[in-house]
Design a protein around this motif. Structure first.
Motif: not given
Length: 346
Positions: A167-171, A239-242, A286-287
């Motif tokens: 959720s933190g990454i997506l937000m 989420a990281a892939r997004m 995510t590099r």
């Protein structure tokens, strides 16, 4: 070095012509001098140094001409320059596990101190946003240039139950791309989001999102600071892939120790450990890069390293202006020396 207009490099063929013309003019001047005995004696008296000096302004002007001709072809070179990361999102873990004191005085206090140091070191032109996450995530400070507002948001953290790193990454992505839609309730938000995007695209006759090259988005970056133990919410790897699909790098900072610490309250207790593997995977996808922080001192060093890694990159940049500026400076120097030494321009 590469050139945007390499076909214009043929203009450099004019350089040998200019050199030939200069040699012909100098020979004519020498022949004219031989007709007058007094002028010949004067030139002999000047010495080799004086004769060499008269060639310096033309040589400088020739160099300036070459640089200007190269500049016309629009050269580009790989140089280290400040990158275009204009927005940095600090995604801070405020879950209960951050109460652990295996990092002194506690994980959350060490994280806050390091975040303040990071904010203080950023250029004024950089916008910084703050996202906090526990069982859910929220934007506690929209990206802004106001350092007081950012520091105030960091100081107001309140620990809560649960840890939803996904959720933190997506937000954080939502903060960078306000028009994007993410399903924060789905365990696999990437798959659900792809289905929703495809459905919306079919309804609106639009193409779905085309994945970008991971790490290619240079206008923003996410700094994720957490102990890495997900207990609820979306899968952080998905989420990281997004984030990778949008080219956004995630720099993960692991705070805590792998041995962890037992914390408890109101009759319950649990051991909270640093999950490095998850954070390394997020960074790799995510590099970005993963950093370990064992104590507050390490955290501050890490944030200083992040300054360098985020804001300075090697990239191919057009250097036409540099060539033109050096050429102009050499042409001006050539004219100045010629006026001082011979009372004429070349």
């Amino acid at each position: 070095m590469t050139f945007a207009w390499p076909e214009l490099l043929w203009l450099l063929t004019a350089v040998p012509v200019v050199v030939a013309v200069y040699i012909v003019l100098m020979r004519r001047k020498r022949k004219a001098a031989l007709r007058y005995a007094s002028l010949t004696l004067m030139m002999t008296a000047q010495g080799a140094g004086q004769r060499f000096r008269r060639h310096v302004p033309p040589l400088l002007f020739l160099t300036a001409l070459i640089l200007m001709l190269v500049a016309i072809a629009r050269p580009a070179a790989v140089v280290t320059l400040p990158s275009a990361h204009e927005t940095v999102i600090l995604a801070m873990d405020v879950s209960g596990s951050m109460r652990a004191t295996d990092v002194k005085p506690s994980r959350i206090v060490a994280a806050q101190e390091a975040a303040r140091a990071f904010v203080a070191d950023q250029p004024k032109s950089t916008r910084i946003g703050v996202v906090s996450f526990a069982a859910t995530a929220s934007i506690v400070q929209s990206p802004t240039h106001s350092r007081d507002d950012i520091l105030g948001a960091i100081d107001r953290f309140q620990l809560q139950r649960g840890t939803a790193i996904g959720s933190g990454i997506l937000m954080s992505l939502k903060t960078i791309f306000p028009d994007a839609e993410f399903d924060l309730r789905s365990f696999n938000p990437r798959r659900e989001s792809a289905k929703a995007a495809a459905k919306d695209a079919a309804n609106a006759a639009k193409e779905p999102l085309k994945p970008a090259t991971p790490g290619s988005y240079s206008s923003a970056a996410i700094i994720l600071l957490t102990d890495g133990q997900t207990t609820t919410g979306p899968d952080p790897i998905e989420a990281a892939r997004m984030a990778a699909d949008r080219g956004v790098r995630v720099y993960a900072v692991g705070i805590g120790t792998t041995a962890g610490e037992i914390i408890g309250s109101e009759g319950w207790s649990m051991r909270v450990r640093l999950d490095e593997e998850s954070l390394k995977t997020i960074a790799n996808i995510t590099r970005g890069e993963y950093f370990f922080a064992g104590n507050a001192v390490d955290l501050q060093k890490i944030y200083k390293n992040l300054n360098t890694k985020i804001f300075f990159e090697q990239k191919e940049t057009e250097v036409t202006a540099l060539f033109a500026a050096v050429a102009a400076a050499l042409a001006l120097l050539s004219a100045t020396l010629s006026l001082l030494w011979f009372n004429r321009i070349l």
